[in-house]
Enzyme design. Sequence first.
Site, PDB file in Angstrom:
ATOM      1  N   GLN A 225      14.281  35.719  18.210  1.00 25.66           N
ATOM      2  CA  GLN A 225      14.336  35.429  19.651  1.00 25.66           C
ATOM      3  C   GLN A 225      14.643  36.678  20.484  1.00 25.66           C
ATOM      4  O   GLN A 225      15.075  36.587  21.634  1.00 25.66           O
ATOM      5  CB  GLN A 225      15.357  34.325  19.942  1.00 25.66           C
ATOM      6  N   SER A 226      14.407  37.844  19.924  1.00 22.93           N
ATOM      7  CA  SER A 226      14.759  39.093  20.609  1.00 22.93           C
ATOM      8  C   SER A 226      13.938  39.356  21.874  1.00 22.93           C
ATOM      9  O   SER A 226      12.698  39.339  21.852  1.00 22.93           O
ATOM     10  CB  SER A 226      14.567  40.254  19.630  1.00 22.93           C
ATOM     11  N   ASN A 227      14.631  39.654  22.959  1.00 26.14           N
ATOM     12  CA  ASN A 227      13.975  40.109  24.183  1.00 26.14           C
ATOM     13  C   ASN A 227      13.369  41.498  23.966  1.00 26.14           C
ATOM     14  O   ASN A 227      12.301  41.810  24.469  1.00 26.14           O
ATOM     15  CB  ASN A 227      14.988  40.212  25.329  1.00 26.14           C
TER      16      ASN A 227
END
Length: 351
Positions: free
Chosen positions: A90-92
């Site tokens: 879920q990394s931006n």
Amino acid sequence: MNNKSLELQRKNTIETISAQIPRHSLAQYPTPLRPAKQLSEYLSGPELWFKRDDLISFGFGGNKIRGLEVMLADALAQGADTLITGAGVQSNHVRATAATAAYAGLRCIAVYWGNQPAQVDGNYRLTKLLNAEFRFTQSDDRDSVDAMINAVAEVQRWNDVKPYAIPRGGACAMGVLGHVLAVFELYQQCLSQGVEPDAIVLAVGSGGTYAGWLLGIRLLNLPWKMLCYTVSREPEQVSQQVADLATQAAALLKLDWTFCAEDTPVFGGFIGQGYGIPSPEAAEAIKQIGRSEGILLDPVYTGKAMAGFLHGLRNKQFEQHKKIIFVHTGGEPAFFAGNGDWLNSSPTAEQ
Ligand SMILES: *Cc1c(COP(=O)(O)O)cnc(C)c1O
């Protein structure tokens, strides 16, 4: 020194330092600086403002774009054809890197800790649609990402690919310089809008953003105090990391400056059950800011930082400050991961 000569000196510093930071423009700046009217009134403490880096006009925005503009310029100067980076699914940062690579016509390889998830949503969905290639470390140890980024880069080199490896979360000296430019931007914006802040609130993950703000504030000799909340590592660990990154970034600007952990205080206590796991306090803060300002904070970073900051305000920790700017660093795609049940959790007791 009087105000005018200090202003002139800052203007000169901005010119000389900016000229030393190569950057490949991806978005439009400045991002808006707006007062939080209802919230300030309700809290009846310091006047609050938001710096809207969530509105950065590229790749779903967020602070990571600022660092990537500098890294992209560096990558292109080195003749790289592939960006390799990593973090959690879920990394931006990984999503922003995938967008940057697509824009520049480069390949992107994303290294994630753990195993391939069944659910394709939130940032993971965006990163996939942006055509990044994936590798999973099959270990829950987040450090496994760093090792695999280097291993993947090495294999690519054997195959005549020119990889540009970006450390986990984008935390590297080159990226820090992008956040120095954010300080310059906010300073100029404050001058033209007549805003004189005395503190800046920031969510801290891997520490590159904070390092850039620290360095930028030091370069301009600004009376801005940083109020930083860790959402991932313990405060002592992240303080040291921020200090190291700031020192390395200063060296890139040919400044022999050394920062230590005392220069980079970090508030703890608002991580909840862990990085990336929404907390009831963050859910509460997100609802409060959403309903009073129409601004959507994210559950992983800014929601937790705001929970900590509101807690500090309630406990009269910031009485000495008159005007405070909260930097909204982005992260909204997290709202579209999972079922959102966490928004209905409420804090069990007043902390
Ligand atoms: C990455 C991130 C941060 C923190 O930045 P670091 O440089 O990792 O400390 C804050 N907010 C959001 C939304 C982020 O994606």
